[in-house]
Design a protein around this motif. Structure first.
Motif, short mmCIF file in Angstrom:
data_model
loop_
_atom_site.label_atom_id
_atom_site.label_comp_id
_atom_site.label_asym_id
_atom_site.label_seq_id
_atom_site.Cartn_x
_atom_site.Cartn_y
_atom_site.Cartn_z
N ARG A 267 -16.13 -16.96 -0.37
CA ARG A 267 -14.78 -16.30 -0.54
C ARG A 267 -14.82 -14.82 -0.78
O ARG A 267 -16.01 -14.36 -1.22
CB ARG A 267 -13.95 -17.04 -1.77
CG ARG A 267 -13.76 -18.47 -1.41
CD ARG A 267 -13.01 -19.18 -2.53
NE ARG A 267 -13.84 -19.20 -3.85
CZ ARG A 267 -13.48 -19.62 -5.10
NH1 ARG A 267 -12.28 -20.01 -5.15
NH2 ARG A 267 -14.48 -19.72 -6.22
N ARG A 268 -13.92 -14.17 -0.73
CA ARG A 268 -13.92 -12.88 -1.27
C ARG A 268 -12.62 -12.32 -2.04
O ARG A 268 -11.59 -13.12 -1.80
CB ARG A 268 -13.99 -11.85 -0.01
CG ARG A 268 -12.69 -11.71 0.91
CD ARG A 268 -12.81 -10.98 2.01
NE ARG A 268 -13.39 -11.37 3.22
CZ ARG A 268 -14.40 -10.74 3.94
NH1 ARG A 268 -14.88 -9.55 3.54
NH2 ARG A 268 -15.03 -11.30 5.08
N LEU A 269 -12.65 -11.42 -2.84
CA LEU A 269 -11.42 -11.05 -3.58
C LEU A 269 -10.96 -9.72 -3.08
O LEU A 269 -11.43 -8.80 -2.26
CB LEU A 269 -11.94 -10.52 -5.04
CG LEU A 269 -10.86 -9.92 -6.13
CD1 LEU A 269 -10.04 -11.33 -6.44
CD2 LEU A 269 -11.26 -9.53 -7.24
N VAL A 270 -9.56 -9.91 -2.69
CA VAL A 270 -8.85 -8.83 -2.05
C VAL A 270 -7.43 -8.60 -2.80
O VAL A 270 -7.14 -9.31 -3.75
CB VAL A 270 -8.40 -9.24 -0.59
CG1 VAL A 270 -9.41 -9.72 0.26
CG2 VAL A 270 -7.37 -10.49 -0.57
N LEU A 271 -6.82 -7.43 -2.61
CA LEU A 271 -5.70 -7.12 -3.05
C LEU A 271 -4.45 -7.37 -1.88
O LEU A 271 -4.74 -6.88 -0.64
CB LEU A 271 -5.49 -5.63 -3.38
CG LEU A 271 -4.18 -5.08 -3.84
CD1 LEU A 271 -4.04 -5.56 -5.25
CD2 LEU A 271 -4.36 -3.45 -3.83
N LEU A 272 -3.55 -8.09 -2.56
CA LEU A 272 -2.40 -8.70 -1.65
C LEU A 272 -1.24 -7.83 -2.02
O LEU A 272 -0.82 -7.44 -2.93
CB LEU A 272 -1.98 -10.30 -1.90
CG LEU A 272 -3.07 -11.21 -1.34
CD1 LEU A 272 -2.39 -12.39 -1.72
CD2 LEU A 272 -3.67 -11.07 -0.03
N LEU A 273 -0.48 -7.32 -0.94
CA LEU A 273 0.68 -6.63 -0.97
C LEU A 273 1.88 -7.48 -0.71
O LEU A 273 2.05 -8.00 0.28
CB LEU A 273 0.78 -5.49 0.08
CG LEU A 273 -0.57 -4.31 0.07
CD1 LEU A 273 -0.43 -3.33 1.08
CD2 LEU A 273 -0.59 -3.63 -1.20
N LEU A 274 2.64 -7.75 -1.68
CA LEU A 274 3.87 -8.68 -1.70
C LEU A 274 5.11 -8.26 -1.12
O LEU A 274 5.44 -7.10 -1.78
CB LEU A 274 3.92 -9.49 -3.00
CG LEU A 274 2.40 -10.08 -3.78
CD1 LEU A 274 2.71 -10.47 -5.15
CD2 LEU A 274 2.01 -11.01 -2.76
N ASP A 275 5.60 -8.94 -0.36
CA ASP A 275 6.87 -8.61 0.02
C ASP A 275 8.00 -9.51 -0.64
O ASP A 275 8.59 -10.37 0.07
CB ASP A 275 7.07 -8.86 1.83
CG ASP A 275 8.23 -8.24 2.27
OD1 ASP A 275 8.98 -7.46 1.80
OD2 ASP A 275 8.65 -8.49 3.46
#
Length: 364
Positions: A267-275
């Motif tokens: 797995r990898r840690l990412v930043l999600l941009l939420l709509d």
């Protein structure tokens, strides 16, 4: 009988309930951290102190970081792993005046101290709970050096450098949540006085919401929020920052070396941009879904003063950077996109160990 930890709207323990979430204007508090300086009460973090002649060599055997030669007035980050290399504890270290201080997550200090105590044997160390002695304040923003100077405190120059504070405690330079950040471990009885002192020196008072928003933006994980019981250090960016790959002799080291040399973490840690618009946001622990199938787990969820609603998420390594995702469930479901700056494309070359196996004909 100890009081129960306050819960959030879903009945889960709120680990940050003991300190102010904001001081009236979270977006303005975030902007102060970016443009000037703001001070945050993080006094709910717990502190373990390790004095004793063998403190460095002993901790070196237990932690993932190379601390046997940790100089006076320096620090680092470190982990404690289980036998399978999964993360149990994350801490930030400071070595000042013959003592190594380890500050860690709220509620984690007793378990960490119990583990350290169980490993003392004949070593000349005396680990103790120092939470009642010291409280953590975080000063963030480009004006940090001038604020510290005006408050009569030293300004360490490099990340993790430390210095003793007049009257007790210490200040430690930090590389996050912003490039100009420091933690002050101040005498707990003087915490409010230090807050007032830093405010008078030019720092805006801020809450944990602002701090967490900047931490999420820089994709810095928080144990128990952005990690789960299966998390290994490689998945969340703790290799280097908290794990030294060239040292051994600590629990879980075999997994760390194997993943580094033979493969990539799952797995990898990412930043999600939420709509999400004005809708309810997902919460920590909610699934991340792609094409109807779970591909990850939501961690930190915050409102960022420029990016809007964002979340850190642990997702399967096979999920592409441009995947269309949904974070959360039911009323909390939000369309989500991976912030490209948080996604590191895997190198085309295999890891060194796997390359050697392929050269030897052991793996195709």
């Amino acid at each position: 009988m100890e009081p129960e930890t306050p819960a959030d709207d879903l009945g889960r323990p709120d680990v940050d309930a003991a300190v102010p979430a904001h001081r009236g204007d979270p977006p303005a508090e975030q902007r102060a951290m970016v443009r000037s300086a703001a001070v945050v009460d993080r006094g709910h973090r717990e502190v373990v102190a390790v004095p004793g002649d063998d403190r460095l060599s002993w901790l070196h055997l237990l932690l993932t970081q190379h601390v046997s030669a940790l100089g006076t007035d320096t620090g680092s980050e470190a982990l404690v792993l289980d036998l399978n290399g999964r993360v149990l504890h994350h801490m930030v270290l400071a070595h000042v005046d013959g003592v190594v201080y380890l500050d860690t997550e709220p509620g984690a200090g007793a378990e960490l101290l119990a583990y350290l105590d169980s490993m003392r044997f004949w070593s000349k160390v005396e680990p103790r709970d120092a939470t009642a002695e010291l409280a953590v304040l975080s000063l963030v923003g480009p004006d940090t050096p001038s604020v510290l100077a005006a408050a009569g405190a030293p300004t360490p120059e490099r990340p993790y450098d430390c210095a003793a504070l007049p009257g007790g405690g210490l200040v430690r330079r930090m590389p996050w949540p912003g490039p100009d950040s420091t933690d002050l471990l101040v005498p707990r009885a003087e915490k409010d006085a230090w807050m007032a002192r830093l405010e008078a020196a030019g720092a805006r008072p801020a809450g944990t919401l602002a701090f967490e928003a900047l931490r999420a933006e820089t994709v810095r994980p928080r144990l128990g929020v952005d990690t789960d019981e299966r998390t290994i250090p490689h998945e969340v960016g703790w290799i280097g920052a908290a794990v030294h790959l060239e040292k051994g002799c600590y629990r879980g080291q075999e997994t760390v070396a194997r993943v580094a040399n033979l493969g990539r973490p799952p797995r990898r840690l990412v930043l999600l941009l939420l709509d999400a618009g004005d809708e309810e946001l997902p919460v920590t622990g909610d699934p991340v879904v792609r094409d109807g199938r779970p591909v990850g787990r939501v961690g930190t969820v915050v409102q960022h003063h420029e990016l809007g609603p964002v979340a850190l998420a642990l997702i399967k390594r096979s999920v592409p950077a441009d995947a269309e995702l949904t974070a959360g469930v039911e009323d909390r479901a939000s369309p989500a996109a991976i912030d490209p700056g948080s996604y590191t494309v895997d190198a085309s070359e295999p890891p060194p160990g796997r390359a050697a196996q392929m050269r030897g004909g052991l793996r195709g």
